[in-house]
Design an enzyme around this catalytic site. Structure first.
Site, mmCIF file in Angstrom:
data_model
loop_
_atom_site.group_PDB
_atom_site.id
_atom_site.type_symbol
_atom_site.label_atom_id
_atom_site.label_comp_id
_atom_site.label_asym_id
_atom_site.label_seq_id
_atom_site.Cartn_x
_atom_site.Cartn_y
_atom_site.Cartn_z
ATOM 1 N N GLU A 14 -51.292 34.999 -8.817
ATOM 2 C CA GLU A 14 -50.116 34.408 -7.653
ATOM 3 C C GLU A 14 -50.735 33.636 -6.052
ATOM 4 O O GLU A 14 -52.533 34.480 -6.607
ATOM 5 C CB GLU A 14 -49.281 36.096 -7.427
ATOM 6 C CG GLU A 14 -50.493 36.800 -7.057
ATOM 7 C CD GLU A 14 -49.955 37.273 -4.848
ATOM 8 O OE1 GLU A 14 -49.926 36.925 -4.419
ATOM 9 O OE2 GLU A 14 -50.187 38.742 -5.416
ATOM 10 N N LYS A 31 -47.975 48.694 -3.925
ATOM 11 C CA LYS A 31 -49.010 48.535 -2.169
ATOM 12 C C LYS A 31 -48.173 50.199 -2.152
ATOM 13 O O LYS A 31 -46.999 50.360 -2.650
ATOM 14 C CB LYS A 31 -47.820 47.481 -1.210
ATOM 15 C CG LYS A 31 -48.386 46.214 -2.185
ATOM 16 C CD LYS A 31 -48.293 45.118 -1.325
ATOM 17 C CE LYS A 31 -48.638 43.720 -2.126
ATOM 18 N NZ LYS A 31 -48.548 43.230 -3.140
#
Length: 308
Positions: free
Chosen positions: A26, A160
């Site tokens: 990404e 995360k």
């Protein structure tokens, strides 16, 4: 044949033609995930780790009306330096391409583009998930939806740790997404190796993950796979160390929402930890790149062995 909105760089195109293993990457980590120059140097080093392992990196972004699969140094620098770069998820892809603006790709957008490019494996730092104030904001990352309907394997260090990890795993279970602990029985918490939450399944080698990918492909299953790879021991921040800073960052971001929230939280936590969380982020993405290359090589060998 590939879609005419895809544009491959020479290295990736050669790898496709030569049937060499490719690892998708990404680009939001470059534009929004880290400050300059760490963002650029980390992106370059991650690509080089993949090359040293024997695979080819394919960093994905959108630029001048095309989905770029494999970036030039010039485009990487543009992503790293320019403030106007858009952070694009799946819903933004058509708009970005129609306007011919530059955009980095989130996990969801990268999965979509990787699948268009017939790339089965993607490496990132951590996936998005369910935000901690979900009952008020209903903020659930599009990454989870994409994992439910796009057959790309995502190597990450869990979700995360700014997120609600138990709820994130519940959503993945509801959507039928396999969550594999790589050589671990607990779901990694991004900066920390352990969250205290057990993973449904565990695999211990790249070959085992490649075999799982192969079976999913044979079954024509449309969902992705999460391979949760813990941060290296030497780089981790304990839950006790990082949690107060995550809480403080969340308290400061109470009135924020949408795309700007995660970049703000990551930046603020890096400030509060005097750069320690940034160092951890860099090391975990490098570690994931190493594993991703191993899996890509094992999967390509498996594909090649089936056809000989």
């Amino acid at each position: 044949m590939f879609h005419d909105l895809l544009e491959f760089n020479e290295e990736v195109l050669d790898a496709i033609n030569d049937k060499n293993p490719i690892v998708a990457l990404e680009s939001t980590i470059i534009s929004h995930g880290m400050p300059y120059p760490d963002n650029l140097t980390t992106a370059i080093e991650v690509e080089n780790i993949i090359r040293r392992q024997g695979a080819i990196p394919a960093t994905i972004a959108m630029h001048q009306g095309k989905i770029r699969v494999g970036l030039t140094q010039e485009v990487m620098e543009h992503l790293a330096l320019q403030k106007e770069v858009i952070k694009a998820s799946r819903r933004d892809i058509s708009f970005v391409l129609s306007r011919k603006v530059t955009a980095s790709t989130t996990v969801a957008a990268t999965m979509f583009c990787a699948h268009m490019a017939k790339l089965p494996l993607f490496v990132t730092g951590g996936i998005g998930g369910v935000h901690q104030d979900v009952t008020m904001s209903f903020d659930i990352s599009a990454d989870l939806i994409e994992l439910s309907n796009t057959p790309v394997t995502v190597v990450c260090s869990g979700a995360k740790s700014i997120l609600d990890l138990p709820k994130t795993l519940e959503v993945l279970e509801t959507f039928g997404v396999p969550v594999i602990g790589y050589a671990t029985d607990e779901f990694p918490a991004f900066y920390s190796r352990s969250s205290g939450i057990p993973v449904p399944q565990r695999l211990n080698s790249a070959e085992e993950v490649a075999n799982l990918m192969s079976i999913q492909q044979k079954l024509n299953m449309k969902n992705g796979i999460v391979v949760a790879n813990p941060i290296p021991v030497s780089a981790e921040l304990s839950d006790e160390e990082i949690s107060p800073y995550i809480k403080q960052a969340h308290d400061e971001a109470k009135h924020m929402s949408g795309k700007s929230l995660t970049p703000f939280l990551l930046k603020r936590i890096a400030e509060l930890t005097a750069g320690k969380s940034l160092e951890a982020n860099i090391e975990l993405i490098k570690n994931n790149a190493f594993l991703g290359a191993e899996i890509a090589i094992a999967y390509q060998k498996k594909l090649f062995s089936k056809k000989t």
